[in-house]
Each structure stands twice: as C-alpha cells, then as structure tokens.
Design an enzyme around this catalytic site. Structure first.
Site, short mmCIF file in Angstrom:
data_model
loop_
_atom_site.label_atom_id
_atom_site.label_comp_id
_atom_site.label_asym_id
_atom_site.label_seq_id
_atom_site.Cartn_x
_atom_site.Cartn_y
_atom_site.Cartn_z
N HIS A 59 0.74 -1.40 0.15
CA HIS A 59 0.06 -0.48 0.16
C HIS A 59 1.21 1.42 0.17
O HIS A 59 0.56 2.41 0.64
CB HIS A 59 -0.95 -0.01 1.45
CG HIS A 59 -2.07 -1.30 1.16
ND1 HIS A 59 -1.40 -2.13 1.69
CD2 HIS A 59 -3.38 -1.09 1.24
CE1 HIS A 59 -2.54 -3.35 1.61
NE2 HIS A 59 -3.86 -2.51 1.55
N HIS A 193 -15.49 -3.88 0.86
CA HIS A 193 -14.60 -2.00 1.09
C HIS A 193 -14.46 -1.42 0.63
O HIS A 193 -14.13 -1.64 -0.85
CB HIS A 193 -13.32 -2.51 2.57
CG HIS A 193 -11.99 -3.15 1.65
ND1 HIS A 193 -11.83 -3.84 1.16
CD2 HIS A 193 -11.28 -2.14 1.72
CE1 HIS A 193 -10.95 -3.55 0.88
NE2 HIS A 193 -10.57 -3.09 1.10
C1 DHB Z 1 -8.32 -0.12 4.68
C2 DHB Z 1 -6.92 -0.31 4.08
C3 DHB Z 1 -7.01 -1.57 3.33
O1 DHB Z 1 -5.71 -1.81 2.84
C4 DHB Z 1 -8.04 -2.62 3.14
O2 DHB Z 1 -7.45 -3.57 2.89
C5 DHB Z 1 -9.26 -2.26 4.30
C6 DHB Z 1 -9.39 -0.98 4.90
C7 DHB Z 1 -8.48 0.74 5.90
O3 DHB Z 1 -7.70 2.20 6.00
O4 DHB Z 1 -9.64 0.94 6.46
FE FE Z 2 -5.61 -3.08 1.44
#
Ligand code: DHB
Ligand code: FE
Length: 374
Positions: A59, A193
């Site tokens: 990330h 998400h």
């Molecule tokens: C978040 C970040 C992520 O990399 C993920 O996979 C899920 C949630 C977050 O910042 O909430």
């Molecule tokens: Fe993630």
C-alpha cells in the site's frame, strides 16, 4: 517434493493490526471479530506449514506510485515490516525461503508471468496482519514466507482470472521443487470495502458470502468476475479479492473448506478469514472414527427405529433374492444408519460456525444490497 496443502483467504484491514498491537482485541467493538481468530490459529498450529506463499498487495510502503510492478516476488532471506498509516508494526522480521522463491520466479517467468524480482522488499499490513490473524501474537513467525505482491492500487490491475492462472503456475512450481516442504498459500485483502469517495464505507455481504461459498462450490464462476463487477458490487477496494483468486488457483480441484469467519464491520471493511485444505476431505481412518462417534451419538430410539426399518427391508429382500441375502442385510444394517448419522453429525458440525457467521453478517442492516456508511 514440496506440496501445497492449504489455502487461506484473509482480510488485511490496518485497524485490525492496530487493535492487535494496542491490546484492544477484547474491546466490545473488536471482540466479535477477534473471537473468530483462535480457531484459525489452532488450525495453523496443528497444520504446521514450512512455507507460506503470501499473495498480497503493498500500500505504498515498499512499492510507490513511481514504479508499479503488476506482479513482484520477494526472493530475499528476510523482509522487514514497514507500513503507512500507523507506521511499521512491531512484529517479528519475516523470514524468506530464497531457494523456493527463486524456483518460483523461474517457473513463473518461463511460463509467461513476467515477475518483478525483488531482492529487497519491505512488507506492510497487507502481509503481516493475515499472519497475526492466523498465528496470533508471536515472538517469531512459525514458517518462512515468500511474498508475491500484486498491483491492485492503480489501474490497470490484473484480472481475477489472470491471478488464478498465476496460482496454477505457483502450484506447478511448488510441485517441481525437490525439497519436502509443506506449503500454504495466502490470498489477502477484501472483502467488500471502499475507503474513499462517495461510496466510502460500502459493504456487500451478499457478494461476499457468494464469493466465500463459491471458492469451494463453484470457483469457475469466480474466474469470470471482471474488474467492473468487483468495483461495482464489492467496492473499489474489493478488487483486492483478485489476490484470493491467485491463492485459489494454486489449490487445484480437490479442495474443501475447514474454517470460515466473516464479520462486519472491521473499520470500513467486511473482514473474513477462510481456510481450505487440499486433498481428500478426511483420511479413511478419521472417517471411520467419525462414523463410529456419530453412531454412538445418535439417539438410541432413533437408531433402533432406523435399524428396524432397514432390517425389515433387508428381510423383504432376503425373501425375494435367495443369494447373498445375509450379506445384504448385514451391510444394510451396519452401513445405512451409520452413514446417515455421520452425515448428520458432519452437517451439524458444519452448520455451527455458519450460524455464527450468518448472525454476524446481519448485524449491519444487510437487507439492502449495498449498505452505505453514515
Ligand atoms: C483499509 C485499508 C486497506 O488496505 C484495506 O484493505 C482495508 C481497509 C482502511 O484504511 O480502512
Ligand atoms: Fe488493502
């Protein structure tokens, strides 16, 4: 020879790592999520893999927007924890398995998956959180790790089917590695998400549940899911589930689910862990033991009644067919109720964790297909 024995799909929500690190696992918000993890950790303790191939995404911690490999493999002897957000987690250094990693790189590249070979690769929450979820808090990780990073942060990202096919080559590579190693494959990220924009906070339990079910029931359907469908139905970051497809592709055809936990919400995310084993569901020895236990458990009244019916049927058969009547009757009495009872017991066992899952999934108003966070 090395062998892939199991696959794990696991969310990697950074806040889960923070809850681990800050000792908040029993906090009322987090408890229902963390209650789902000991069973996965018990499984891991028993399974004892030598190596985990972890298909995950970075990330912006080690791979920035300046250079984005679609697929990268870590071949180093160790990988340092790194992270954005809460910063590097105080977790053990991740030990690699350089020999198998180079063999994977070679096999993948020869089979037209042009990996970016990383001699140095710091690993972020995308990799370390699933390790905590399945190993708990440990002083040393119980297995070596080969990180395979997939770009899911900037389009164009690889399709789920492309990832599946990479998984197939991962399997080929593992099975052609001469050392006796027990290998598990992780796919991390997901489930539904979206953490930015207008739909930030969206969750789709229906999509997630169907995805989890079809990992074993109909994986070929999952191969057909296109980018648009992931993004529309599971949120922009739901695209992370393509990494589960690499894991699933590596498991082959003979796969059964051994554990699942799904909870909403974890931060802005639907969080899941699913464990699947390869090979036969149970050894004949275990199956026999299960049958025996199930027969013992079956209510005596019911058992007797079942026996009576079968006996009556057998007797009827005996009267008609002169030949191996005795054998038939014996078989019918011994096998039929046992099989049924065993089936029932297994179904009961299976139903138990699912009950919890369903209950938890509906905690959030799951009636609407897409639930918007306030
Ligand atoms: C978040 C970040 C992520 O990399 C993920 O996979 C899920 C949630 C977050 O910042 O909430
Ligand atoms: Fe993630």
């Amino acid at each position: 020879m090395a062998k892939i024995t199991a696959g794990i799909g696991c969310s990697h929500v950074p806040a889960i790592g923070a809850a681990f690190d800050q000792g908040l696992t029993q906090d009322p918000y987090w408890k229902p999520l963390f209650d789902g993890y000991p069973a996965a950790q018990e499984w891991m303790k028993k399974h004892k893999p030598d190596v985990a191939i972890i298909v995950y995404n970075d990330h912006g911690s080690a791979i920035t927007l300046e250079t984005i490999p679609t697929f990268a493999i870590g071949v180093a002897d160790e990988f340092q924890p790194a992270d954005e957000g809460w910063g590097p987690r105080k977790v053990p250094v991740v030990k690699g398995h350089s020999a198998l990693a180079w063999h994977l790189a070679e096999t993948l590249i020869i089979n037209e998956f042009d990996m970016c070979v990383m001699n140095k690769l710091d690993v972020d929450h995308g990799l370390t959180i699933p390790m905590n979820i399945t190993c708990g808090l440990v002083d040393e990780w119980p297995f070596a790790v080969i990180p395979i990073a997939v770009n899911v942060v900037m389009f164009p990202v690889p399709s789920g089917d492309r990832c599946w096919r990479m998984g197939e080559v991962i399997r080929q590579a593992v099975e052609s590695f001469p050392e006796d190693l027990k290998v598990v494959v992780f796919g991390t990220g997901g489930m539904s998400h979206q953490i930015h924009g207008e739909r930030s906070g969206m969750i789709n339990t229906k999509f997630d549940t169907a995805f989890l079910n079809d990992l074993t029931k109909n994986p070929q359907r999952l191969r057909k899911i296109k980018h648009e469908e992931y993004v529309t139905d599971s949120g922009a970051e739901g695209i992370e589930m393509v990494m589960w497809m690499a894991m699933r592709g590596a498991l082959g055809n003979n796969v059964h689910e051994v554990y699942r936990h799904y909870h909403v919400p974890a931060s802005n995310t639907a969080a899941a862990v699913i464990v699947m084993e390869t090979g036969k569901e149970t050894s004949p020895k275990k199956k026999a033991a299960k049958k025996k236990a199930a027969t013992k458990k079956a209510a005596p009244g019911k058992k007797a009644a079942a026996k009576k019916v079968v006996k009556a049927k057998a007797t009827k058969k005996k009267a008609v067919a002169r030949k191996p009547a005795k054998k038939v009757a014996k078989k019918a009495v011994a096998k039929k109720p046992a099989k049924k009872a065993a089936k029932k017991a297994v179904a009961k066992k299976k139903a138990a964790p699912k009950k919890v899952t369903a209950k938890k999934a509906v905690k959030k108003p799951a009636k609407k297909k897409v639930v918007k966070k306030k």
